[in-house]
Design an enzyme around this catalytic site. Structure first.
Site, PDB file in Angstrom:
ATOM      1  N   CYS A  76      34.359  -4.010 -24.340  1.00  0.00           N
ATOM      2  CA  CYS A  76      33.390  -5.112 -24.258  1.00  0.00           C
ATOM      3  C   CYS A  76      32.925  -5.415 -25.677  1.00  0.00           C
ATOM      4  O   CYS A  76      32.396  -4.529 -26.361  1.00  0.00           O
ATOM      5  CB  CYS A  76      32.207  -4.669 -23.394  1.00  0.00           C
ATOM      6  SG  CYS A  76      30.853  -5.853 -23.348  1.00  0.00           S
ATOM      7  N   CYS A 190      35.701 -11.841 -26.345  1.00  0.00           N
ATOM      8  CA  CYS A 190      35.065 -11.277 -25.154  1.00  0.00           C
ATOM      9  C   CYS A 190      36.231 -10.835 -24.295  1.00  0.00           C
ATOM     10  O   CYS A 190      37.198 -11.596 -24.117  1.00  0.00           O
ATOM     11  CB  CYS A 190      34.236 -12.337 -24.437  1.00  0.00           C
ATOM     12  SG  CYS A 190      33.712 -11.827 -22.777  1.00  0.00           S
TER      13      CYS A 190
HETATM   14  N1  DGL Z   1      33.255  -8.538 -21.418  1.00  0.00           N
HETATM   15  C1  DGL Z   1      32.114  -8.640 -22.256  1.00  0.00           C
HETATM   16  C2  DGL Z   1      32.528  -8.841 -23.714  1.00  0.00           C
HETATM   17  O1  DGL Z   1      33.627  -8.490 -24.114  1.00  0.00           O
HETATM   18  C3  DGL Z   1      31.040  -9.631 -21.956  1.00  0.00           C
HETATM   19  C4  DGL Z   1      30.663 -10.047 -20.592  1.00  0.00           C
HETATM   20  C5  DGL Z   1      29.151 -10.136 -20.390  1.00  0.00           C
HETATM   21  O2  DGL Z   1      28.500 -11.096 -20.827  1.00  0.00           O
HETATM   22  O3  DGL Z   1      28.652  -9.183 -19.799  1.00  0.00           O
HETATM   23  O4  DGL Z   1      31.750  -9.314 -24.500  1.00  0.00           O
END
Ligand code: DGL
Length: 271
Positions: A76, A190
């Protein structure tokens, strides 16, 4: 000595980390996986830095006690750009983070204009400023926060078809900035976004962006790093069933089951 069945713990706020897990699976097919999704905290991109840092450290601490991972992957960008240093300070195992792939994008761009799509929290981080200063000097880095793509990727993994306007709007957020029409690399900053790359590519073509446009993300580099850090360790003789842990209700995961089984995540549990 690390036990062969000690898992790799892959963590995200939702299913975005599957884009990273796919590459880890390819590199290390025998690796036992615990994939954890903080659905009770999704979306991280709309939270404050202190909220994200506190949640991530508390959650990873509890998961580490329960599963004793050999290594943690924070799959993430939002969590990594905010809390990677904190997580490394509190966990007793190696922690691999996911940060926007500014370095490879800067090496590849011909036009000198790079787009960065991320959550609103990620694109405002000092970590991103530092990556840009270190690796993209002399290039134009245009940033756009696109939280609606997180929801779109979640919907897609539940088997739904997200509205095309979502992708058109996200691409326009970059293309309509000064210099935006010259973008030839878009960083998917993301981990949810590679899950909707085909839709984004279609929207980029419709917006008239460079025919040589490519999307860049950090997942290959993370898989290489995980392979390097686990080199020489032992693994089970054959692939084992992966575990999916959610902080939300287990019933909420039902529509994701077909997608999760494609990643060998068939045991669904709550924390
Ligand atoms: N998957 C997360 C990232 O790589 C973000 C998703 C969220 O906003 O929780 O930033």
């Amino acid at each position: 000595m690390i036990a062969p069945d000690a898992p790799i713990l892959v963590f995200d706020s939702g299913i975005g980390g599957l884009s990273v897990l796919a590459k880890i699976h390819k590199a290390l097919p025998q690796a036992p996986i615990v994939y954890s999704a903080d659905y009770a905290g999704l979306p991280y991109g709309e939270k404050s830095e202190i909220e994200v840092a506190t949640r991530v450290c508390a959650f990873l601490g509890r998961l580490s006690e329960r599963y004793r991972p050999r290594l943690v992957v924070i799959a993430c960008n939002t969590a990594s750009t905010i809390a990677l240093a904190h997580a490394r300070a509190v966990l007793g195992v190696p922690v691999v983070g996911t940060v926007p792939a500014i370095k490879p994008a800067a090496e590849q761009t011909q036009s000198g204009v790079i787009g960065l799509l991320g959550t609103k929290a990620t694109i405002r981080q000092a970590y991103v400023d530092r990556l840009a200063a270190e690796h993209a000097e002399g290039k134009l880095l245009l940033r756009h926060g696109a939280p609606e793509l997180v929801a779109a990727a979640e919907a897609r993994l539940r088997g739904e078809t997200p509205d095309r306007d979502i992708f058109t709007t996200a691409i326009a957020g970059l293309a309509n900035q000064a210099g935006g029409q010259r973008i030839d690399r878009i960083i998917l900053g993301c981990t949810h976004f590679p899950l909707v790359e085909a839709e984004l590519a279609e929207a980029a073509t419709a917006a008239g962006l460079d025919a040589h446009l490519r999307f860049v993300d950090g997942s290959d580099g993370i898989a290489r790093r995980v392979s390097y850090l686990t080199d020489g360790q032992s693994w089970p003789d054959h692939p084992v069933e992966g575990i999916f842990v959610t902080t939300g209700p287990v019933e909420q995961i039902a529509p994701y089951r077909p997608a999760l089984s494609r990643y060998n995540l068939t045991r669904i549990m709550s924390l």
